[in-house]
Design a protein around this motif. Sequence first.
Motif, short mmCIF file in Angstrom:
data_model
loop_
_atom_site.label_atom_id
_atom_site.label_comp_id
_atom_site.label_asym_id
_atom_site.label_seq_id
_atom_site.Cartn_x
_atom_site.Cartn_y
_atom_site.Cartn_z
N UNK C 64 1.42 0.19 2.92
CA UNK C 64 2.31 0.58 1.81
C UNK C 64 3.39 -0.41 1.67
N UNK C 65 3.95 -0.77 2.51
CA UNK C 65 4.90 -1.94 2.92
C UNK C 65 4.47 -3.21 1.92
N UNK C 66 3.16 -3.49 2.31
CA UNK C 66 2.81 -4.58 1.60
C UNK C 66 2.83 -4.50 0.07
N UNK C 67 2.06 -3.17 -0.59
CA UNK C 67 2.25 -2.79 -1.83
C UNK C 67 3.58 -2.62 -2.58
N UNK C 68 4.40 -2.27 -1.79
CA UNK C 68 5.91 -2.20 -2.28
C UNK C 68 6.47 -3.72 -2.60
N UNK C 69 6.21 -4.57 -1.57
CA UNK C 69 6.70 -5.79 -1.72
C UNK C 69 5.93 -6.50 -2.81
N UNK C 70 4.78 -6.15 -3.25
CA UNK C 70 3.93 -6.71 -4.27
C UNK C 70 4.56 -6.20 -5.63
N UNK C 71 5.40 -5.34 -5.64
CA UNK C 71 5.97 -4.54 -6.83
C UNK C 71 5.10 -3.44 -7.10
N UNK C 72 4.11 -2.88 -6.50
CA UNK C 72 3.01 -2.10 -6.79
C UNK C 72 2.96 -0.85 -5.71
N UNK C 73 4.24 -0.27 -5.57
CA UNK C 73 4.36 0.75 -4.53
C UNK C 73 3.85 1.99 -5.26
N UNK C 74 3.99 2.30 -6.33
CA UNK C 74 3.94 3.71 -6.91
C UNK C 74 2.65 4.32 -6.52
N UNK C 75 1.45 3.74 -6.67
CA UNK C 75 0.36 4.28 -6.37
C UNK C 75 -0.04 4.58 -4.83
#
Lengths: 90, 90, 90, 90
Positions: C64-75
Amino acid sequence: MRSEAEKKQLLQRLKRVEGQVRGIQKMIDEDRYCVDILVQVSAINAALKKVGYKLLEDHTRGCVTNAIQLGDGEESIDELMKVIQQFSKS
Amino acid sequence: MRSEAEKKQLLQRLKRVEGQVRGIQKMIDEDRYCVDILVQVSAINAALKKVGYKLLEDHTRGCVTNAIQLGDGEESIDELMKVIQQFSKS
Amino acid sequence: MRSEAEKKQLLQRLKRVEGQVRGIQKMIDEDRYCVDILVQVSAINAALKKVGYKLLEDHTRGCVTNAIQLGDGEESIDELMKVIQQFSKS
Amino acid sequence: MRSEAEKKQLLQRLKRVEGQVRGIQKMIDEDRYCVDILVQVSAINAALKKVGYKLLEDHTRGCVTNAIQLGDGEESIDELMKVIQQFSKS
């Protein structure tokens, strides 16, 4: 920060919960059947759980996401995990 | 049937829960920190669970016990099991 | 990705849970007292919940942290919220 | 006392749970996606809850009912309430 629409929705749900809690007091006062009261208590718990999940989601999308984007997610995730456990057990 | 003392105790607890639900509305209205609100929601759920367990116990000692003593426990236990599951999941 | 140390700890806990599940089968086979068996079932559930919370935390700190850092946290947060609810109700 | 048919059914369910716990160990060993593992952990918890509710029902229909019919239900209901709370929180 919650939007005005989100706040309004949460407040409406909580107003309804408040009414349900008063309803249970009335049921006890009128010596209503225990099982019927228990069904109502379960309904309130379920409604409060929904409010809680909504708050949890807003918090994760808002504060936690911001903290992670600022490279400061550790503490925020610690706090999140702690409150999830407390909430799940309640 | 609940005794007057038991009714009074249940009503006091529910009055307190009602006040806590109003407290959460105030916290949302004042844009308080989500985690603090979630902790309060968990506290209310825990308080309602206590009320529920008290009702469950009274019901088992009262109605269910009477039904069993009259040789008519089957239906009463069916209903008890159903409400325990519903309540536990809430 | 889980570290080797984390994997080892999770596997040890699950080995113990597996042993406990076999223990309950033995208790049923030996017609042991229902309440003692229920206490054991509760202990296993509690142990599995701990495993679950550990997985949830690793997932939030990792994927989840990685996704958020890549600006892709929504999903990623949608999925997280869904699994938290499913897990909490279990 | 559980009938042979009830014992067989409980043992079958627990055999399946044991297999599911081994399945999760394999998933961790193979570095499978955390959310998929969590979904499996939730499924096991739900299966164990079903076993628990079955035991609870048998116990209430058997031991608790007998105790009440012998005019000795107090202690039996105390124990029942305690194990219900322990089980519900797990």
